[in-house]
Design an enzyme around this catalytic site. Structure first.
Site, mmCIF file in Angstrom:
data_model
loop_
_atom_site.group_PDB
_atom_site.id
_atom_site.type_symbol
_atom_site.label_atom_id
_atom_site.label_comp_id
_atom_site.label_asym_id
_atom_site.label_seq_id
_atom_site.Cartn_x
_atom_site.Cartn_y
_atom_site.Cartn_z
ATOM 1 N N ASP A 1 30.215 61.949 17.652
ATOM 2 C CA ASP A 1 29.334 60.710 17.643
ATOM 3 C C ASP A 1 28.339 60.738 18.914
ATOM 4 O O ASP A 1 29.069 60.798 20.023
ATOM 5 C CB ASP A 1 30.190 59.214 17.600
ATOM 6 C CG ASP A 1 31.114 59.307 18.623
ATOM 7 O OD1 ASP A 1 31.725 60.492 19.127
ATOM 8 O OD2 ASP A 1 31.799 58.444 18.731
ATOM 9 N N ASP B 1 21.813 55.639 48.585
ATOM 10 C CA ASP B 1 21.335 56.881 49.271
ATOM 11 C C ASP B 1 21.345 58.132 48.433
ATOM 12 O O ASP B 1 20.525 59.056 48.546
ATOM 13 C CB ASP B 1 21.914 56.822 50.744
ATOM 14 C CG ASP B 1 21.550 58.043 51.772
ATOM 15 O OD1 ASP B 1 20.199 58.429 51.523
ATOM 16 O OD2 ASP B 1 22.435 58.606 52.199
ATOM 17 N N HIS C 1 19.004 52.896 57.107
ATOM 18 C CA HIS C 1 20.247 53.586 57.064
ATOM 19 C C HIS C 1 20.093 54.934 57.815
ATOM 20 O O HIS C 1 21.033 55.443 58.360
ATOM 21 C CB HIS C 1 20.635 53.742 55.628
ATOM 22 C CG HIS C 1 20.080 54.819 55.087
ATOM 23 N ND1 HIS C 1 18.999 54.547 54.306
ATOM 24 C CD2 HIS C 1 20.222 56.166 54.753
ATOM 25 C CE1 HIS C 1 18.452 55.662 53.481
ATOM 26 N NE2 HIS C 1 19.293 56.906 53.921
ATOM 27 N N HIS D 1 11.845 57.587 51.900
ATOM 28 C CA HIS D 1 13.223 57.783 51.480
ATOM 29 C C HIS D 1 14.182 56.432 51.513
ATOM 30 O O HIS D 1 14.444 55.813 50.605
ATOM 31 C CB HIS D 1 13.946 59.079 52.140
ATOM 32 C CG HIS D 1 15.487 58.918 52.140
ATOM 33 N ND1 HIS D 1 15.954 59.092 50.754
ATOM 34 C CD2 HIS D 1 16.323 58.815 52.849
ATOM 35 C CE1 HIS D 1 17.382 58.830 51.052
ATOM 36 N NE2 HIS D 1 17.793 58.847 52.260
ATOM 37 N N GLU E 1 21.030 57.848 62.929
ATOM 38 C CA GLU E 1 21.636 59.004 62.559
ATOM 39 C C GLU E 1 20.271 60.075 63.110
ATOM 40 O O GLU E 1 20.736 61.060 63.663
ATOM 41 C CB GLU E 1 21.677 59.303 61.316
ATOM 42 C CG GLU E 1 22.123 60.845 60.761
ATOM 43 C CD GLU E 1 23.669 61.198 60.730
ATOM 44 O OE1 GLU E 1 24.441 60.309 60.999
ATOM 45 O OE2 GLU E 1 24.128 62.069 60.097
ATOM 46 N N ASP E 2 18.977 59.690 62.608
ATOM 47 C CA ASP E 2 17.746 60.547 62.832
ATOM 48 C C ASP E 2 16.959 60.530 63.818
ATOM 49 O O ASP E 2 16.163 61.347 63.990
ATOM 50 C CB ASP E 2 17.395 61.030 61.343
ATOM 51 C CG ASP E 2 18.205 61.554 60.453
ATOM 52 O OD1 ASP E 2 19.435 62.002 61.014
ATOM 53 O OD2 ASP E 2 17.965 61.318 59.306
HETATM 54 MN MN MN Z 1 19.541 58.645 53.488
#
Ligand code: MN
Length: 731
Positions: free
Chosen positions: A263, A143, A76, A51, A80-81
């Site tokens: 169109d 992201d 990124h 990812h 966070e993870d």
């Molecule tokens: Mn992400």
């Protein structure tokens, strides 16, 4: 492809646009992310690092960003993870990269509970305001794009929720930043989950039409290309069917079935010079019959997001209508990649070649003098929302306040009753002081009590918004009249005393009615009450009575003189204490905030007058501004006008507005920007539009050192061919 192969592809992509990228840094970020995410899997079963790698690929391929942005994209999700911290990322890579990663993580924590339209706009602004560095929002958009591309592995519930967010928040942000290609992809992907049936219907029709129109499109392509070649115009032609979401929106707005949509085909002609845009337009209108009222010149009048292009709709063979967009390569890159394209230029400016082709972009959009990329992006952000802060209620509504706002401003913006009954406040779940400064994204909860004593007088000083201040004053005005009269009278009396006049001198039966009339109050008590609650100051009222006071002073002196029977040398006039800010001296007022009026934007040398605003200090107008004209002054406002003058101590630069009216012609805007450059004038804003009868109205906002530079600039602008008048607007 294996993960390593995908990484190799990323390096190749970067090398194509930025051969001198820091590949050691990028490789290190990739390795670090792979180890940090070790053992984590995505919903489709692939290793998690695929990812961030895909996000970095988007950042490189679509946005051509710098090495730090690529590293931040790879990292990124680490803070966070995974176990990674800001400190560690900062130490291993750089503080900037750590800030970028943390910035992206912060955006992930913003809640999207509300669905009201005005809330969406506030949320979008909040995200932009929270992205202190514009690269944060660019990585975040990339992201989101990858998450949307892989949305099929999520639960239906999550698909809907994320698609809604994408449609309402991220696609408009991509649009605002000028990234059209990404905006379209985000919209199409969101539509797929938000209205699967509608999406299916449109894409199946588009697939069928693609076959049906194949021959037609090929023919149009050949016809235009042939004419370009014959005319010696360099450029390329590209035809496509319109995007599903743009068709969907049209069907919805015009309440039409897909067969009724006029169109479906759009052609684009990209050329290499601005005059060629108009040459191609001539070619197209010669080849096909234009549809009346469909021609738009966004080159003469760019859209607010800097989009430039010529648009026209024409009728092809068999009565098939199609749209043609004509623009230069530079305009095209800005249309497709927006902010990122400007920024890419800034990066390229350090060494690589094609500075020339972006020269006009720089002239129009950027501060001319040697700012580097970081600074440019910073100033861009600050310009966007420097004066606002966005916070949440506990229910998830976004409240928009002036920057520097406190919980008091927040409470009064909800309702005056909330402010008046506030006893405590929580910011992000913790009890906080009433004078705390609110930050973007804070969740603010006001605790009220029916037995609250009401606001304190200090609150008017703590509050930043005029709304809160006036509501607090309202409360004092209503609830505390008796008290206000007493404090107001004391203040008025002591101010008079400083001028050598007693209250009795002004309140005698023969003087009082005239005084009250001049000050616009019905009774002395009303006036004292107004001073007491802070609606007006004694100083200001006494300023309006200058003549009466001078008369009384004169009378006192004569009385003294008569008593002593000796000549008195007239005292020299004492100048009231004056104070200068921004090079402006305000008579009789010390320590006040000075602003320059937006309507007439005075610069040193102009005759000026000051207006005491409610709560934002003194606003300085040009004396010839209609807002400052005595005939326009209502009796209520009269006393707010005061004398101001330029001090010797001049601020460095002043912003002012200039209006240019000219016969419209090609290159007019470029000639104007050349004059700005030659007079070393900083352009802050430019707005050009052409009228139906072929005139161009151009509004310039510039920064100048003073009247001389401004006069020089105006003279030079007047000399430009086709320019008819150059004016400084007022009012
Ligand atoms: Mn992400």
């Amino acid at each position: 492809m294996t993960i390593e192969e995908r990484y190799q592809k990323l390096e190749e992509t970067i090398r194509e646009y930025n051969p001198s990228a820091n590949f050691d840094l990028i490789r290190a970020a990739f390795t670090y992310a792979a180890i940090a995410h070790e053992g984590q899997l995505r919903k489709d079963g692939s290793p998690y690092v695929s990812h961030p790698l895909a996000v970095a690929q988007i950042v490189a391929e679509e946005l051509h960003l710098d090495s730090e942005s690529i590293a931040a994209a790879l990292l990124h999700d680490t803070i966070e993870d995974t176990g990674a911290t800001h400190e560690e990322v900062s130490r291993r890579f750089s503080p900037t990269i750590a800030d970028l990663v943390e910035g992206v993580s912060k955006l992930n924590r913003v809640q999207y509970t509300s669905k009201a339209e005005e809330q969406m706009e506030n949320l979008r602004k909040m995200l932009l305001a929270m992205s202190k560095d514009i690269r944060v929002i660019l990585v975040k958009v990339a992201d989101r794009l990858h998450n949307m591309r892989t949305m099929q592995f999520q639960t239906p519930d999550k698909q809907k929720k994320k698609s809604f967010e994408t449609m309402e928040i991220y696609a408009p942000i991509a649009h605002r930043l000028g990234m059209q290609r990404i905006k379209w992809e985000l919209e199409d992907l969101s539509l797929k989950y938000l209205d699967p049936i509608g999406y299916e219907e449109i894409t199946s029709v588009l697939d069928a039409k693609a076959k049906e129109y194949q021959g037609f499109m090929k023919e149009v392509h050949q016809q235009i290309t042939r004419r370009l070649n014959e005319g010696g115009i360099h450029g390329y032609v590209y035809g496509r069917l319109k995007h599903p979401y743009s068709i969907y929106r049209k069907m919805f707005a015009q309440n039409k079935a897909i067969n009724e949509i006029f169109d479906l085909i759009a052609f684009r002609v990209i050329v290499y010079s601005l005059p060629d845009c108009y040459n191609v337009l001539g070619v197209v209108h010669d080849l096909y019959k234009p549809v009346l009222g469909r021609f738009k010149d966004y080159i003469g009048t760019p859209k607010p997001n800097m989009y430039q292009s010529l648009h026209t709709t024409v009728i092809g063979e068999g009565g098939t209508p199609f749209e043609v967009q004509i623009r230069t390569q530079e305009m095209h890159e800005i249309a497709e990649y927006g902010i990122a394209a400007h920024w890419k230029y800034k990066q390229g400016g350090k060494g690589s070649g094609d500075e020339q082709s972006y020269e006009w972009v720089r002239r129009l959009l950027e501060n001319q003098e040697g700012t580097d990329a970081e600074e440019f992006i910073h100033s861009l952000k600050v310009d966007m929302f420097a004066d606002e802060v966005f916070v949440f209620t506990p229910m998830g509504d976004v409240i928009n306040l002036p920057s520097g706002a406190t919980p008091i401003d927040f409470a009064y913006s909800i309702h005056s009753a909330v402010g008046n009954h506030m006893v405590a406040v929580k910011i992000n779940g913790r009890i906080a002081q009433f004078d705390s400064r609110l930050e973007n994204g804070d969740i603010v909860e006001v605790i009220t009590s029916q037995s609250a004593h009401g606001p304190s007088r200090d609150w008017t000083k703590i509050a930043r918004s005029s709304e809160a201040r006036s509501k607090i004053r309202q409360w004092f005005k209503r609830e505390r009249r008796e008290e206000n009269i007493v404090t107001g009278r004391a203040s008025f009396e002591s101010e008079l005393k400083r001028n050598g006049v007693s209250l009795k001198d002004l309140t005698g039966d023969d003087v009082l009615p005239g005084v009250l009339k001049k000050l616009c109050y019905n009774s002395l008590d009303d006036m004292y009450a107004a001073i007491g609650y802070g609606g007006v100051t004694s100083l200001k009222l006494i300023g309006r009575l200058r003549e009466d006071i001078q008369r009384i002073q004169q009378a006192h002196r004569q009385a003294e003189q008569a008593a002593k029977e000796e000549p008195v040398v007239p005292k020299p006039t004492v100048h009231p204490k004056s104070w200068s800010e921004h090079g402006v001296v305000v008579e009789g007022l010390s320590n006040c905030l000075v602003k320059f009026a937006k309507c007439c934007t005075p610069v040193p040398g102009d005759p000026i007058e000051g207006f005491i605003t409610r709560g934002y200090g003194v606003s300085v107008h040009r004396a010839d501004c209609p807002n400052a004209a005595p005939s326009r002054r209502s009796p209520d406002e009269h006393g707010r006008w005061i004398r101001v003058s330029w001090s010797d101590q001049i601020k460095e630069t002043y912003r002012t507005t200039i209006h240019v009216i000219a016969k419209d012609r090609v290159n007019l805007v470029m000639d104007i920007s050349a004059v700005l450059a030659s007079t070393k004038t900083r352009l802050m804003m430019m707005n050009a539009r052409s009228t139906a009868d072929n005139f161009a109205l151009i509004q310039l906002e510039v920064e100048v050192g003073g009247g001389d530079q401004l006069q020089g600039l105006i003279r030079k602008l007047e000399q430009i061919s086709g320019v008819m008048t150059v004016k400084r607007p007022a009012g």
